[in-house]
Scaffold this active site. Structure first.
Site, PDB file in Angstrom:
ATOM      1  N   HIS A 225     -24.139 -23.452   0.247  1.00 37.28           N
ATOM      2  CA  HIS A 225     -24.270 -23.351  -1.211  1.00 37.28           C
ATOM      3  C   HIS A 225     -22.952 -22.991  -1.889  1.00 37.28           C
ATOM      4  O   HIS A 225     -22.869 -22.986  -3.118  1.00 37.28           O
ATOM      5  CB  HIS A 225     -25.355 -22.340  -1.582  1.00 37.28           C
ATOM      6  CG  HIS A 225     -25.014 -20.915  -1.317  1.00 37.28           C
ATOM      7  ND1 HIS A 225     -25.399 -20.249  -0.173  1.00 37.28           N
ATOM      8  CD2 HIS A 225     -24.314 -20.008  -2.048  1.00 37.28           C
ATOM      9  CE1 HIS A 225     -24.966 -18.999  -0.212  1.00 37.28           C
ATOM     10  NE2 HIS A 225     -24.304 -18.818  -1.343  1.00 37.28           N
ATOM     11  N   ASP A 253     -28.284 -24.153   5.011  1.00 32.64           N
ATOM     12  CA  ASP A 253     -27.266 -23.478   4.212  1.00 32.64           C
ATOM     13  C   ASP A 253     -26.025 -23.262   5.068  1.00 32.64           C
ATOM     14  O   ASP A 253     -25.692 -22.141   5.444  1.00 32.64           O
ATOM     15  CB  ASP A 253     -27.779 -22.143   3.658  1.00 32.64           C
ATOM     16  CG  ASP A 253     -26.870 -21.592   2.564  1.00 32.64           C
ATOM     17  OD1 ASP A 253     -25.900 -22.294   2.190  1.00 32.64           O
ATOM     18  OD2 ASP A 253     -27.119 -20.476   2.085  1.00 32.64           O
ATOM     19  N   GLY A 333     -20.597 -12.817  -3.627  1.00 31.86           N
ATOM     20  CA  GLY A 333     -19.276 -12.962  -3.040  1.00 31.86           C
ATOM     21  C   GLY A 333     -19.292 -12.832  -1.533  1.00 31.86           C
ATOM     22  O   GLY A 333     -18.365 -13.262  -0.853  1.00 31.86           O
ATOM     23  N   SER A 335     -21.456 -14.362   0.364  1.00 35.48           N
ATOM     24  CA  SER A 335     -21.989 -15.601   0.929  1.00 35.48           C
ATOM     25  C   SER A 335     -21.001 -16.254   1.891  1.00 35.48           C
ATOM     26  O   SER A 335     -19.809 -16.351   1.611  1.00 35.48           O
ATOM     27  CB  SER A 335     -22.311 -16.587  -0.194  1.00 35.48           C
ATOM     28  OG  SER A 335     -23.534 -16.298  -0.786  1.00 35.48           O
ATOM     29  N   SER A 350     -26.283 -16.213   4.110  1.00 34.21           N
ATOM     30  CA  SER A 350     -26.897 -17.164   3.186  1.00 34.21           C
ATOM     31  C   SER A 350     -27.250 -16.481   1.865  1.00 34.21           C
ATOM     32  O   SER A 350     -26.663 -16.764   0.834  1.00 34.21           O
ATOM     33  CB  SER A 350     -28.143 -17.785   3.816  1.00 34.21           C
ATOM     34  OG  SER A 350     -28.816 -18.629   2.908  1.00 34.21           O
TER      35      SER A 350
END
Length: 381
Positions: A225, A253, A333, A335, A350
């Site tokens: 993402h 993801d 942030g 991720s 994720s």
């Protein structure tokens, strides 16, 4: 800020013969098991003490027990065969528990080093039920669903405040007809952890900041993402790194980014100045119940435990399958950042709910799935 590295990481860079003008925030990596029992870094022990409430000796003992449980887990799956119904690590006993539908296997599984629990449904049966839900199309009020070996059911998490919603009620009714299902209420729905541009963090694409996951030969893996295939990527100092070569979200993801322009990768997870940088020596999958730690560009190091595997999480952008659920907190942030158990790479961050002030839960995409999907090879120390 420019990220500093510990003496261990610096030494590794020298042994690899690395030399370039700028360094990227390096992610972990690990393809295969390492023989023997390597010493755990002080930083990892420190993070486990902070977030799991363990003493130093308890942290070392737990990591040793988890390594043994991981080895036992590989053996008992074959022994249980079609009767296998899941497994999990019990921190209280320091042993792996295996569920199986055939009680005659109890002696054989105990001899292999595991505790035994009788189950009504095999993992194959529960997986089939979960796959039906994966195809059903869940409304936003349904947060996630997974196979839970401890209760021997497919557990569906529904946001409590939306339980009475007509679409949620319809999905729940369909789920209960699909097979062995248990409904649980949760306080909030998970969200992804990407963030707007904030200077001095690992990488940027467009106006989004995310975190590097694990180093691979030619680049690094991260969350899908965070960017689409072809999107340009900039490093912590905003100089070009490379571009997304593959990306999948929702459904999955995960993504991988090529590295060039004077940047390179090494088998290290950054400690962000909070703990020493961590070397990664493998990617053996930790069982449910094992301790696990996360490194991200916003909240740095935090630890918790593995709560569930193969969970489908229903983000507002769509469902993502085969995620692992943890009790570790995270924030925007983080991720794409690294999940590690002991010295074994586990996956990339994720999304989740909550934060690192009040607490929460976070899901990650298992790293071995990403490697297999794109045919990538990780660095190991």
């Amino acid at each position: 800020m420019r990220h500093t590295r510990s003496r261990t990481a610096a030494a590794l860079l020298l042994t690899l013969g690395a030399a370039a003008a700028s360094l990227s925030p390096i992610a972990q990596a690990a393809p295969g098991p390492r023989s023997g029992g390597p010493e755990m870094s002080p930083g990892l022990e420190q993070a486990m003490q902070q977030d799991l409430g363990l003493t130093k000796s308890e942290a070392v003992q737990r990591l040793s027990a988890e390594r043994q449980a991981t080895a036992v887990d590989r053996r008992v799956r074959g022994l249980a065969g079609s009767s296998y119904a899941g497994s999990w690590f019990d921190a209280r006993t320091g042993r792996l528990t295996v569920a199986a539908t055939d009680p005659s296997l109890a002696g054989k599984l105990r001899a292999a080093g595991a505790e035994f629990r009788r189950a009504d449904y095999s993992e194959t049966r529960l997986d089939a039920t979960k796959k039906q839900l994966d195809k059903a199309g869940a409304p936003e009020g349904v947060a996630a669903w997974r196979v839970d070996p401890k209760v021997n059911r497919v557990v569906v998490d529904v946001v409590a405040s939306q339980r009475a919603d007509n679409d949620v009620r319809a999905f729940v009714a369909k789920a209960l007809k699909a097979g062995p299902v248990q409904i649980r209420e949760v306080n909030a729905a998970p969200r992804t952890f990407a963030a707007g541009t904030v200077g001095g963090d690992p990488y940027y694409t467009g106006n989004v900041r995310c975190s590097i996951g694990f180093s691979v030969h030619g680049g690094f893996v991260t969350a899908g993402h965070c960017g689409s295939a072809g999107a340009a990527v900039r490093g912590w100092d905003h100089t070009p790194i490379g571009a997304f070569q593959g990306s999948s979200f929702p459904g999955d993801d995960y993504a991988w980014v090529s590295v060039g322009n004077g940047w390179w990768t090494v088998p290290v997870v950054l400690g962000w100045g909070t703990v020493p940088d961590q070397l990664v020596r493998g990617s053996n999958e930790a069982p449910v119940g094992a301790s696990i730690c996360r490194s991200g560009s916003t909240t740095r190091w935090h630890c918790g435990t593995v709560l569930a595997k193969n969970e489908t999480v229903n983000y507002s952008q769509g469902a993502v399958h085969q995620l692992t659920k943890t009790s570790v907190c995270a924030q925007p942030g983080d991720s794409g950042g690294s999940f590690i158990s002991g010295d074994q790479a586990q996956g990339v961050t994720s999304g989740g709910w909550g934060n690192c002030t009040s607490g929460g839960q976070t899901w990650f995409q298992p790293v071995n799935e990403i490697l297999n999907r794109y045919g990538l090879r990780l660095h190991t120390a």
